[in-house]
Design a protein around this motif. Structure first.
Motif, PDB file in Angstrom:
ATOM      1  N   LEU A   4       0.979  -1.380   0.016  1.00  0.00           N
ATOM      2  CA  LEU A   4       0.035   0.157   0.033  1.00  0.00           C
ATOM      3  C   LEU A   4       1.012   1.053  -0.144  1.00  0.00           C
ATOM      4  CD1 LEU A   4      -2.777  -0.855   2.669  1.00  0.00           C
ATOM      5  CD2 LEU A   4      -3.058  -0.656   0.126  1.00  0.00           C
ATOM      6  N   PRO A   5       1.200   1.653  -1.265  1.00  0.00           N
ATOM      7  CA  PRO A   5       2.048   3.093  -1.260  1.00  0.00           C
ATOM      8  C   PRO A   5       1.378   4.219  -0.576  1.00  0.00           C
ATOM      9  CG  PRO A   5       1.205   2.539  -3.589  1.00  0.00           C
ATOM     10  CD  PRO A   5       0.752   1.386  -2.494  1.00  0.00           C
ATOM     11  N   ALA A   6       2.272   4.814  -0.310  1.00  0.00           N
ATOM     12  CA  ALA A   6       1.633   6.496   0.531  1.00  0.00           C
ATOM     13  C   ALA A   6       1.864   7.452  -0.500  1.00  0.00           C
ATOM     14  CB  ALA A   6       2.420   6.752   1.718  1.00  0.00           C
ATOM     15  N   PRO A   7       1.142   8.331  -0.429  1.00  0.00           N
ATOM     16  CA  PRO A   7       1.068   9.364  -1.253  1.00  0.00           C
ATOM     17  C   PRO A   7       2.528  10.147  -1.160  1.00  0.00           C
ATOM     18  CG  PRO A   7      -0.574   9.655   0.054  1.00  0.00           C
ATOM     19  CD  PRO A   7      -0.151   8.525   0.391  1.00  0.00           C
ATOM     20  N   HIS A   8       3.061  10.252  -0.132  1.00  0.00           N
ATOM     21  CA  HIS A   8       4.241  11.293   0.186  1.00  0.00           C
ATOM     22  C   HIS A   8       5.461  10.272  -0.077  1.00  0.00           C
ATOM     23  CE1 HIS A   8       4.049   8.254   3.885  1.00  0.00           C
ATOM     24  NE2 HIS A   8       2.945   8.866   3.760  1.00  0.00           N
ATOM     25  N   GLY A   9       5.537   9.060  -0.715  1.00  0.00           N
ATOM     26  CA  GLY A   9       6.365   8.073  -0.679  1.00  0.00           C
ATOM     27  C   GLY A   9       6.612   6.975   0.238  1.00  0.00           C
ATOM     28  N   GLY A  10       7.120   5.818   0.217  1.00  0.00           N
ATOM     29  CA  GLY A  10       7.099   4.839   1.149  1.00  0.00           C
ATOM     30  C   GLY A  10       5.978   4.158   0.865  1.00  0.00           C
ATOM     31  N   ILE A  11       5.737   3.356   2.083  1.00  0.00           N
ATOM     32  CA  ILE A  11       4.472   2.675   2.199  1.00  0.00           C
ATOM     33  C   ILE A  11       3.804   2.583   3.666  1.00  0.00           C
ATOM     34  CG2 ILE A  11       5.141   0.831   0.649  1.00  0.00           C
ATOM     35  CD1 ILE A  11       5.509  -0.957   3.151  1.00  0.00           C
ATOM     36  N   VAL A  12       2.450   2.606   3.697  1.00  0.00           N
ATOM     37  CA  VAL A  12       1.894   2.442   4.852  1.00  0.00           C
ATOM     38  C   VAL A  12       1.328   1.184   5.396  1.00  0.00           C
ATOM     39  CG1 VAL A  12       0.705   4.618   4.644  1.00  0.00           C
ATOM     40  CG2 VAL A  12      -0.540   2.750   3.744  1.00  0.00           C
ATOM     41  N   GLY A  13       1.567   0.111   4.345  1.00  0.00           N
ATOM     42  CA  GLY A  13       1.263  -1.449   4.876  1.00  0.00           C
ATOM     43  C   GLY A  13       1.304  -2.005   3.667  1.00  0.00           C
ATOM     44  N   THR A  31      11.565  -0.398   6.288  1.00  0.00           N
ATOM     45  CA  THR A  31      12.279  -1.719   6.608  1.00  0.00           C
ATOM     46  C   THR A  31      11.459  -2.971   6.305  1.00  0.00           C
ATOM     47  OG1 THR A  31      13.103  -0.592   8.737  1.00  0.00           O
ATOM     48  CG2 THR A  31      13.015  -3.028   8.699  1.00  0.00           C
ATOM     49  N   PHE A  32      10.181  -2.740   6.564  1.00  0.00           N
ATOM     50  CA  PHE A  32       8.980  -3.849   5.871  1.00  0.00           C
ATOM     51  C   PHE A  32       8.909  -4.060   4.581  1.00  0.00           C
ATOM     52  CE2 PHE A  32       6.782  -2.897  10.353  1.00  0.00           C
ATOM     53  CZ  PHE A  32       6.644  -4.313  10.566  1.00  0.00           C
ATOM     54  N   ALA A  33       9.195  -2.730   3.836  1.00  0.00           N
ATOM     55  CA  ALA A  33       9.258  -2.996   2.291  1.00  0.00           C
ATOM     56  C   ALA A  33      10.464  -3.889   1.881  1.00  0.00           C
ATOM     57  CB  ALA A  33       9.284  -1.654   1.598  1.00  0.00           C
ATOM     58  N   GLY A  34      11.708  -3.593   2.657  1.00  0.00           N
ATOM     59  CA  GLY A  34      12.740  -4.381   2.402  1.00  0.00           C
ATOM     60  C   GLY A  34      12.949  -5.869   2.718  1.00  0.00           C
TER      61      GLY A  34
END
Length: 192
Positions: A4-13, A31-34
């Motif tokens: 679940l990508p975040a609009p500001h970059g990265g993920i929220v889950g 960390t979770f994304a990696g």
């Protein structure tokens, strides 16, 4: 599983194959994304919603046996160095409604896996558009990268010529105007 990508970059889950939306803290998102890849089977410890398909992850273990414990430290979602880029336009069929960790309707995931975020107040206002199978168009600022595409919608509708304006973020409800008798009254201040 999909992120679940975040609009500001990265993920929220991420979303599990059964449709459960798993949330992680912003501090641990990278960390979770990696730790996991799309398609991995993971072991998750956390709190699961009783009615809605949502979960707040406390730890995630990858198929390779690596585990990440969530620190529960919440960092700001927007970096002060971030510069707003051009608007992104998303359109397609709604795969599933999106919820926040509190169980509030907060957007939609399209079948192409792009994510549209709305404040819970605005999501409730346009809830009929966020149902699976609905065609949806949305315009807003966001991010596009290897973890996916996500926007904070400013406009949304069933067709490009039927877009309605959306208030971005959780803006407090309007109160009395400055200078009016009710302006200086804090609701609930006279109750004990």
């Amino acid at each position: 599983m999909q992120f679940l990508p975040a609009p500001h970059g990265g993920i929220v889950g991420f979303v599990l194959d059964d449709g459960t939306q798993v949330f992680v803290s912003a501090a641990q998102a990278h960390t979770f994304a990696g730790l996991v890849k799309v398609g991995d089977k993971v072991d998750i410890r956390g709190l699961k919603g009783q009615v809605l398909p949502i979960m707040r992850a406390f730890s995630v273990t990858s198929p390779r046996g690596r585990t990440v414990q969530d620190s529960f430290i919440e960092m700001p979602l927007h970096s002060p160095e971030m510069i707003a880029g051009p608007d992104l336009v998303l359109h397609g069929e709604v795969w599933m409604p999106l919820y926040d960790v509190g169980g509030n309707l907060s957007g939609a995931v399209l079948k192409d896996h792009s994510v549209i975020y709305l404040s819970p107040r605005e999501a409730a206002r346009v809830a009929s558009l966020l149902k699976p199978g609905q065609t949806l168009y949305a315009v807003g600022g966001g991010s596009s990268g290897e973890l996916g595409i996500a926007i904070d919608a400013r406009e949304i509708g069933p067709a490009v010529d039927k877009l309605v304006n959306i208030t971005v973020g959780n803006v407090p409800p309007p109160g009395p105007a400055p200078g009016t008798p009710g302006y200086d009254i804090i609701p609930g201040a006279d109750e004990h």
